[in-house]
Write a protein that holds these residues in place. Structure first.
Motif, PDB file in Angstrom:
ATOM      1  N   ASP A  90       0.827  -1.205   0.000  1.00 34.15           N
ATOM      2  CA  ASP A  90       0.000   0.000   0.000  1.00 34.15           C
ATOM      3  C   ASP A  90       0.868   1.264   0.000  1.00 34.15           C
ATOM      4  O   ASP A  90       1.757   1.398   0.843  1.00 34.15           O
ATOM      5  N   PRO A  91       0.616   2.201  -0.929  1.00 36.34           N
ATOM      6  CA  PRO A  91       1.465   3.393  -1.032  1.00 36.34           C
ATOM      7  C   PRO A  91       1.590   4.200   0.262  1.00 36.34           C
ATOM      8  O   PRO A  91       2.664   4.713   0.565  1.00 36.34           O
ATOM      9  N   TYR A  92       0.510   4.294   1.036  1.00 35.09           N
ATOM     10  CA  TYR A  92       0.585   5.068   2.270  1.00 35.09           C
ATOM     11  C   TYR A  92       1.511   4.396   3.270  1.00 35.09           C
ATOM     12  O   TYR A  92       2.319   5.055   3.933  1.00 35.09           O
ATOM     13  N   ARG A  94       3.909   2.320   2.505  1.00 31.32           N
ATOM     14  CA  ARG A  94       5.262   2.440   1.955  1.00 31.32           C
ATOM     15  C   ARG A  94       5.853   3.791   2.329  1.00 31.32           C
ATOM     16  O   ARG A  94       7.014   3.894   2.741  1.00 31.32           O
ATOM     17  N   ALA A  95       5.036   4.844   2.190  1.00 32.23           N
ATOM     18  CA  ALA A  95       5.495   6.195   2.528  1.00 32.23           C
ATOM     19  C   ALA A  95       5.876   6.254   4.007  1.00 32.23           C
ATOM     20  O   ALA A  95       6.891   6.833   4.389  1.00 32.23           O
ATOM     21  N   ARG A  98       9.193   4.481   4.585  1.00 26.74           N
ATOM     22  CA  ARG A  98      10.321   5.300   4.092  1.00 26.74           C
ATOM     23  C   ARG A  98      10.567   6.471   5.029  1.00 26.74           C
ATOM     24  O   ARG A  98      11.707   6.865   5.282  1.00 26.74           O
ATOM     25  N   PHE A  99       9.485   7.057   5.541  1.00 32.22           N
ATOM     26  CA  PHE A  99       9.611   8.181   6.468  1.00 32.22           C
ATOM     27  C   PHE A  99      10.384   7.762   7.707  1.00 32.22           C
ATOM     28  O   PHE A  99      11.326   8.436   8.139  1.00 32.22           O
ATOM     29  N   TRP A 100       9.987   6.623   8.318  1.00 37.23           N
ATOM     30  CA  TRP A 100      10.654   6.181   9.548  1.00 37.23           C
ATOM     31  C   TRP A 100      12.090   5.743   9.273  1.00 37.23           C
ATOM     32  O   TRP A 100      12.967   5.909  10.125  1.00 37.23           O
ATOM     33  N   LYS A 102      14.079   7.085   7.077  1.00 37.56           N
ATOM     34  CA  LYS A 102      14.843   8.327   6.965  1.00 37.56           C
ATOM     35  C   LYS A 102      15.085   8.905   8.363  1.00 37.56           C
ATOM     36  O   LYS A 102      16.175   9.355   8.690  1.00 37.56           O
ATOM     37  N   PHE A 103      14.058   8.846   9.207  1.00 32.93           N
ATOM     38  CA  PHE A 103      14.151   9.359  10.568  1.00 32.93           C
ATOM     39  C   PHE A 103      15.255   8.638  11.337  1.00 32.93           C
ATOM     40  O   PHE A 103      16.093   9.256  11.982  1.00 32.93           O
TER      41      PHE A 103
END
Lengths: 226, 235
Positions: A90-92, A94-95, A98-100, A102-103
């Protein structure tokens, strides 16, 4: 798609969390690869050729291509070998993963680096920042065993270095950021993550790692003092 | 469509990335502009960790971080408008992402350093670093474009968006300090790419012109100077 061992090569260094992260991903997917240990004080021609800008490990070599940067390597692996997906569909989600990632990779690493190397106010500020960051991670785990849900995924692999190397950093540099009582979800996650067979069987020996980072820290602090 | 909202201002190159992606996909959205120097309730609620723009809100769920947002847009609307933004194969995706990291971690900070420089020496140093970075990006362009118009070849792709958001910032910086950065003599391929990128139908509709960027850059410069002076007073 099953790759022959010679097709996939990983240039790495035994104590590096970024390198282990790639190995975890390769092993989760059952990909055979050749591991090449780099002496970072004496970098190989191959490393310098395949990562000319940053000259860092890990470097993944596949079918004559070089992929650098551990999170990029994870995405490359996930897009090339489709079994055992690391990122959700699911794209959300996945986003979110990726956010975590990067964090954990940028903010947490930076704060840990400062807590590890800095002195005085810079250091106490960094420790405080790190504590806040761990709290964020703890909150994100609400209702979940892993960042990826029931099984470990991309975000767990990205955050995973904290489960082992945070403790090493705290021991070597003499600070405490993690508080299991205050952050029970994150503490549980650290234990559960390290218990996953692919992770458990692919960690550097703790004492040797503490020794290495102790030596590395002394070296860096001496160089900075000059 | 009120279902898609974007918090931010096109004067931020990071917000511009999201705007470019939405423009390429021809997705309708509502732009919620933040006032410079202030952070709205919605922003603080949607991005509690970084408190920064851009934030994309889709089906009432926030997505933060420009690279994450652009990949999200590409995945939710894969075929819309001009089609895929991320390259088709894994290796090119890795390269586009690698160079995006380079632009964000190394190159753009050196461009900002030009604006922040307090001495002529510092300015000259920053200019050199920007130029050195552009030479690397020139090489990357030649390799990735394979003789075609964009980093994505025939189509505008991820790196075109993630680096292209800065083209008018480069022009503004050139005007601010009277130096050439993206000139035809030293970086001919990038120079040509910048012209074509600006002219692309999806880009020219949304990209703020260099005059506006220069105006904004001057406001930022004044703010940086004030911040630096205040920091010195503290010592």
């Amino acid at each position: 798609m099953v790759a022959a061992a010679a097709e996939v090569k990983l240039l790495g260094m035994w104590a590096s969390p970024a390198v282990r992260r790639v190995e975890w991903a390769l092993q989760m997917k059952g990909i055979e690869y050749e591991y090449v240990e780099e002496d970072l004080a004496n970098k190989s021609a191959a490393l310098l050729r395949h990562n000319p800008i940053h000259k860092q490990v890990p470097v993944l070599l596949h079918c004559g291509r070089a992929v650098t940067d551990s999170l990029l390597i994870l995405e490359y692996i996930d897009e090339t070998w489709l079994e055992t997906p690391l990122l959700p569909r699911d794209p959300y989600h996945r986003a979110s993963a990726r956010f975590w990632a990067k964090f954990a990779e940028e903010n947490c690493r930076e704060a840990t680096r400062k807590a590890f190397f800095a002195r005085g106010e810079e250091r106490s500020e960094a420790i405080e920042q790190l504590r806040e960051q761990l709290q964020r991670l703890d909150e994100e785990l609400e209702g979940k065993k892993f960042f990826g849900g029931v099984e470990i995924g991309f975000a767990d692999l990205a955050v995973g270095w904290l489960a082992f190397w945070l403790g090493v950093s705290e021991e070597v540099a003499g600070f405490t950021a993690m508080d299991a009582k205050k952050l029970p979800r994150f503490a549980a996650w650290m234990d559960d993550f390290l218990r996953v067979p692919v992770i458990r069987d692919n960690l550097p020996p703790r004492e040797k790692t503490v020794e290495f980072f102790s030596y590395y820290r002394d070296q860096q602090l001496a160089a900075a003092a000059k | 469509m009120a279902d898609v909202k974007l918090i931010g201002s096109p004067l931020s190159p990071y917000v511009l990335r999201a705007i470019l992606a939405l423009s390429l996909k021809k997705v309708e959205y509502e732009l919620l502009e933040e006032k410079f120097g202030e952070k709205s309730e919605l922003l603080l609620k949607s991005n509690p960790i970084y408190k920064k723009i851009p934030v994309l809100i889709h089906h009432d769920r926030p997505i933060c971080e420009s690279a994450v947002i652009v990949e999200y847009i590409d995945e939710v609307w894969p075929e819309s408008g001009f089609g895929a933004i991320l390259p088709a194969d894994a290796y090119h995706r890795a390269l586009h992402r690698f160079w995006t990291y380079y632009v964000d971690d190394k190159w753009f900070p050196s461009l900002v350093a030009i604006g922040k420089a307090e001495t002529e020496e510092a300015k000259a140093e920053a200019v050199e670093r920007v130029r050195a970075g552009l030479l690397l990006l020139e090489e990357a362009f030649v390799k990735l474009s394979e003789g075609k118009a964009f980093f994505g070849g025939d189509r505008v792709a991820f790196l075109d968006v993630m680096f292209g958001c800065f083209v008018n910032w480069i022009v503004a910086a050139e005007e601010l300090v009277s130096v050439e950065l993206l000139d035809e003599a030293t970086v001919p391929a990038l120079h040509g790419w910048a012209v074509r990128f600006r002219e692309h139908e999806a880009v020219k509709e949304v990209m703020p012109d260099s005059g506006r960027v220069l105006g904004f850059l001057k406001i930022l410069q004044a703010k940086w100077k004030a911040d630096a002076a205040a920091a010195k007073k503290k010592l």
